[in-house]
Design a protein around this motif. Structure first.
Motif, PDB file in Angstrom:
ATOM      1  N   GLU A   1       0.829  -1.199   0.000  1.00 41.48           N
ATOM      2  CA  GLU A   1       0.000   0.000   0.000  1.00 41.48           C
ATOM      3  C   GLU A   1       0.866   1.252   0.000  1.00 41.48           C
ATOM      4  OE1 GLU A   1      -3.393   0.414   2.418  1.00 41.48           O
ATOM      5  OE2 GLU A   1      -3.866  -1.725   2.445  1.00 41.48           O
ATOM      6  N   GLU A   2       0.344   2.278  -0.623  1.00 38.59           N
ATOM      7  CA  GLU A   2       1.067   3.546  -0.682  1.00 38.59           C
ATOM      8  C   GLU A   2       0.938   4.283   0.646  1.00 38.59           C
ATOM      9  OE1 GLU A   2       1.192   7.689  -3.312  1.00 38.59           O
ATOM     10  OE2 GLU A   2      -0.259   6.114  -3.758  1.00 38.59           O
ATOM     11  N   VAL A   3       2.040   4.850   1.086  1.00 34.85           N
ATOM     12  CA  VAL A   3       2.021   5.652   2.300  1.00 34.85           C
ATOM     13  C   VAL A   3       1.495   7.038   1.931  1.00 34.85           C
ATOM     14  CG1 VAL A   3       3.432   6.731   4.082  1.00 34.85           C
ATOM     15  CG2 VAL A   3       3.920   4.379   3.357  1.00 34.85           C
ATOM     16  N   PRO A   4       0.436   7.487   2.570  1.00 32.63           N
ATOM     17  CA  PRO A   4      -0.145   8.786   2.194  1.00 32.63           C
ATOM     18  C   PRO A   4       0.730   9.954   2.626  1.00 32.63           C
ATOM     19  CG  PRO A   4      -1.248   7.912   4.119  1.00 32.63           C
ATOM     20  CD  PRO A   4      -0.309   6.840   3.656  1.00 32.63           C
ATOM     21  N   GLU A   5       0.591  11.057   1.913  1.00 30.74           N
ATOM     22  CA  GLU A   5       1.294  12.268   2.288  1.00 30.74           C
ATOM     23  C   GLU A   5       0.485  13.012   3.350  1.00 30.74           C
ATOM     24  OE1 GLU A   5       2.154  14.587  -1.127  1.00 30.74           O
ATOM     25  OE2 GLU A   5       3.535  13.118  -1.995  1.00 30.74           O
ATOM     26  N   ILE A   6       1.203  13.693   4.234  1.00 34.02           N
ATOM     27  CA  ILE A   6       0.568  14.487   5.288  1.00 34.02           C
ATOM     28  C   ILE A   6       1.111  15.900   5.182  1.00 34.02           C
ATOM     29  CG2 ILE A   6       0.296  14.794   7.777  1.00 34.02           C
ATOM     30  CD1 ILE A   6       0.578  11.798   8.110  1.00 34.02           C
ATOM     31  N   LYS A   7       0.219  16.856   5.137  1.00 36.78           N
ATOM     32  CA  LYS A   7       0.617  18.248   4.998  1.00 36.78           C
ATOM     33  C   LYS A   7       1.559  18.658   6.121  1.00 36.78           C
ATOM     34  CE  LYS A   7      -1.275  22.902   4.383  1.00 36.78           C
ATOM     35  NZ  LYS A   7      -2.522  23.726   4.316  1.00 36.78           N
ATOM     36  N   GLY A   8       2.677  19.255   5.732  1.00 42.20           N
ATOM     37  CA  GLY A   8       3.644  19.730   6.713  1.00 42.20           C
ATOM     38  C   GLY A   8       4.690  18.704   7.099  1.00 42.20           C
ATOM     39  N   TYR A   9       4.570  17.466   6.564  1.00 48.68           N
ATOM     40  CA  TYR A   9       5.510  16.401   6.907  1.00 48.68           C
ATOM     41  C   TYR A   9       6.044  15.744   5.632  1.00 48.68           C
ATOM     42  CZ  TYR A   9       3.878  16.586  11.759  1.00 48.68           C
ATOM     43  OH  TYR A   9       3.579  16.987  13.033  1.00 48.68           O
ATOM     44  N   ARG A  10       7.205  15.159   5.772  1.00 54.06           N
ATOM     45  CA  ARG A  10       7.785  14.379   4.683  1.00 54.06           C
ATOM     46  C   ARG A  10       7.811  12.914   5.091  1.00 54.06           C
ATOM     47  NH1 ARG A  10      12.827  12.480   3.831  1.00 54.06           N
ATOM     48  NH2 ARG A  10      13.721  13.785   5.486  1.00 54.06           N
ATOM     49  N   ARG A  11       7.225  12.066   4.280  1.00 51.86           N
ATOM     50  CA  ARG A  11       7.200  10.632   4.582  1.00 51.86           C
ATOM     51  C   ARG A  11       8.581  10.040   4.329  1.00 51.86           C
ATOM     52  NH1 ARG A  11       3.299   8.844  -0.541  1.00 51.86           N
ATOM     53  NH2 ARG A  11       4.668   9.651  -2.165  1.00 51.86           N
ATOM     54  N   THR A  12       8.971   9.041   5.101  1.00 52.48           N
ATOM     55  CA  THR A  12      10.286   8.421   4.967  1.00 52.48           C
ATOM     56  C   THR A  12      10.261   7.198   4.064  1.00 52.48           C
ATOM     57  OG1 THR A  12       9.905   7.114   6.970  1.00 52.48           O
ATOM     58  CG2 THR A  12      11.032   9.242   7.231  1.00 52.48           C
ATOM     59  N   GLN A  13       9.090   6.780   3.631  1.00 52.05           N
ATOM     60  CA  GLN A  13       8.957   5.681   2.678  1.00 52.05           C
ATOM     61  C   GLN A  13       7.671   5.866   1.900  1.00 52.05           C
ATOM     62  OE1 GLN A  13       8.624   2.949   6.323  1.00 52.05           O
ATOM     63  NE2 GLN A  13       7.542   1.749   4.756  1.00 52.05           N
ATOM     64  N   GLU A  14       7.651   5.373   0.677  1.00 53.58           N
ATOM     65  CA  GLU A  14       6.498   5.593  -0.188  1.00 53.58           C
ATOM     66  C   GLU A  14       5.480   4.463  -0.128  1.00 53.58           C
ATOM     67  OE1 GLU A  14       7.787   6.413  -4.128  1.00 53.58           O
ATOM     68  OE2 GLU A  14       8.672   8.355  -3.621  1.00 53.58           O
ATOM     69  N   THR A  15       5.933   3.259   0.235  1.00 58.10           N
ATOM     70  CA  THR A  15       5.025   2.122   0.312  1.00 58.10           C
ATOM     71  C   THR A  15       5.346   1.276   1.541  1.00 58.10           C
ATOM     72  OG1 THR A  15       6.469   0.718  -1.051  1.00 58.10           O
ATOM     73  CG2 THR A  15       4.755   1.993  -2.197  1.00 58.10           C
ATOM     74  N   VAL A  16       4.386   0.449   1.921  1.00 52.90           N
ATOM     75  CA  VAL A  16       4.612  -0.532   2.983  1.00 52.90           C
ATOM     76  C   VAL A  16       4.232  -1.907   2.456  1.00 52.90           C
ATOM     77  CG1 VAL A  16       4.311   1.027   4.934  1.00 52.90           C
ATOM     78  CG2 VAL A  16       2.314  -0.086   3.947  1.00 52.90           C
ATOM     79  N   LEU A  17       4.958  -2.917   2.899  1.00 57.34           N
ATOM     80  CA  LEU A  17       4.661  -4.306   2.562  1.00 57.34           C
ATOM     81  C   LEU A  17       3.933  -4.926   3.743  1.00 57.34           C
ATOM     82  CD1 LEU A  17       5.000  -6.719   0.628  1.00 57.34           C
ATOM     83  CD2 LEU A  17       7.163  -7.228   1.781  1.00 57.34           C
ATOM     84  N   ILE A  18       2.725  -5.436   3.504  1.00 56.04           N
ATOM     85  CA  ILE A  18       1.882  -5.933   4.581  1.00 56.04           C
ATOM     86  C   ILE A  18       1.933  -7.452   4.620  1.00 56.04           C
ATOM     87  CG2 ILE A  18      -0.464  -5.981   5.504  1.00 56.04           C
ATOM     88  CD1 ILE A  18      -0.934  -3.357   3.945  1.00 56.04           C
ATOM     89  N   LYS A  19       2.411  -7.989   5.725  1.00 53.96           N
ATOM     90  CA  LYS A  19       2.489  -9.434   5.905  1.00 53.96           C
ATOM     91  C   LYS A  19       1.353  -9.961   6.784  1.00 53.96           C
ATOM     92  CE  LYS A  19       7.521  -9.577   5.297  1.00 53.96           C
ATOM     93  NZ  LYS A  19       8.819  -9.953   5.910  1.00 53.96           N
ATOM     94  N   ASP A  20       0.994  -9.196   7.801  1.00 53.87           N
ATOM     95  CA  ASP A  20      -0.113  -9.575   8.696  1.00 53.87           C
ATOM     96  C   ASP A  20      -1.223  -8.542   8.517  1.00 53.87           C
ATOM     97  OD1 ASP A  20      -1.908 -10.036  10.742  1.00 53.87           O
ATOM     98  OD2 ASP A  20      -0.378 -10.302  12.292  1.00 53.87           O
ATOM     99  N   PRO A  21      -2.383  -8.936   7.982  1.00 53.72           N
ATOM    100  CA  PRO A  21      -3.436  -7.955   7.701  1.00 53.72           C
ATOM    101  C   PRO A  21      -4.033  -7.293   8.930  1.00 53.72           C
ATOM    102  CG  PRO A  21      -4.258 -10.179   7.380  1.00 53.72           C
ATOM    103  CD  PRO A  21      -2.774 -10.301   7.586  1.00 53.72           C
ATOM    104  N   THR A  22      -3.758  -7.826  10.125  1.00 52.40           N
ATOM    105  CA  THR A  22      -4.347  -7.248  11.333  1.00 52.40           C
ATOM    106  C   THR A  22      -3.336  -6.488  12.190  1.00 52.40           C
ATOM    107  OG1 THR A  22      -3.991  -9.276  12.623  1.00 52.40           O
ATOM    108  CG2 THR A  22      -6.057  -9.108  11.388  1.00 52.40           C
ATOM    109  N   ALA A  23      -2.074  -6.469  11.775  1.00 55.08           N
ATOM    110  CA  ALA A  23      -1.029  -5.816  12.565  1.00 55.08           C
ATOM    111  C   ALA A  23      -0.741  -4.416  12.033  1.00 55.08           C
ATOM    112  CB  ALA A  23       0.252  -6.656  12.548  1.00 55.08           C
TER     113      ALA A  23
END
Length: 201
Positions: free
Chosen positions: A137-159
């Motif tokens: 999934e893509e990591v969303p942008e937040i106004k006023g902040y810079r994200r340190t990664q663009e995507t996350v890899l999800i292994k556990d759907p509930t974590a």
């Protein structure tokens, strides 16, 4: 003739129950099968003769219970994707499908603390598989902040997955004659002796 109908007619049920998603839980899925047979009844002894002349084997009106696909519920993943097809029996069958709430991307600051007034972003369901969320999934942008990664890899759907954001510098114009007084926005075009002195907000 006083004969218990259960001696020649029976109904068996296959029930799938859904739990864990609160008021989003689907209704129970219920399938039934009717079993019938002929019997031989002795009117003198008032007994059913299991090996009597007219007695037949039990026979069902269908051969199997259909497979049941688990519905996809937004925000939840299930532990079973399909309750498999099953041969009918004279006993009732029961299965439980349990949903669990999806995890989320948790935006945190450089100290690892959750960013105020920024809500977690729940993982998106895989619409083709009720037991999974999207793998990436893509990591969303937040106004006023810079994200340190663009995507996350999800292994556990509930974590939950924490993602660090870095506060962007915020620059404002300063009048060098009055360094502690911010220049008003409508006066940005007024010449000052020194410009672009920076302070971090």
């Amino acid at each position: 003739m006083d004969v218990n109908p259960g001696s020649y007619r029976r109904t068996a049920t296959a029930l799938v129950r859904y739990e864990g998603a609160g008021d989003k839980n689907p209704n129970d899925d219920i399938q039934t099968v009717q079993w019938n047979r002929n019997i031989t009844y002795d009117e003198v002894t008032k007994e059913i003769l299991e090996d009597g002349k007219y007695t037949t084997e039990w026979k069902a009106d269908k051969d199997y219970f259909e497979a049941v696909d688990t519905p996809v519920i937004s925000g939840f993943t299930a532990d079973i994707g399909v309750v498999a097809k099953h041969d009918v029996t004279q006993s009732d069958l029961f299965a439980t499908v349990t949903y669990r709430k999806n995890g989320a991307i948790i935006p945190v600051d450089e100290e690892g603390e959750e960013i105020p007034q920024v809500k977690p972003i729940p993982f998106l369901n895989d619409l083709t598989d009720p037991t999974r969320v999207l793998a990436t999934e893509e990591v969303p942008e937040i106004k006023g902040y810079r994200r340190t990664q663009e995507t996350v890899l999800i292994k556990d759907p509930t974590a939950d997955i924490k993602v660090k954001y870095i506060l962007k510098p915020h620059y404002i114009p300063v009048d060098s004659e009055h360094p502690y007084r911010t220049v008003k926005p409508n006066n940005y075009s007024i010449p000052v002796k020194e410009i672009n002195s920076l302070c971090r907000g």
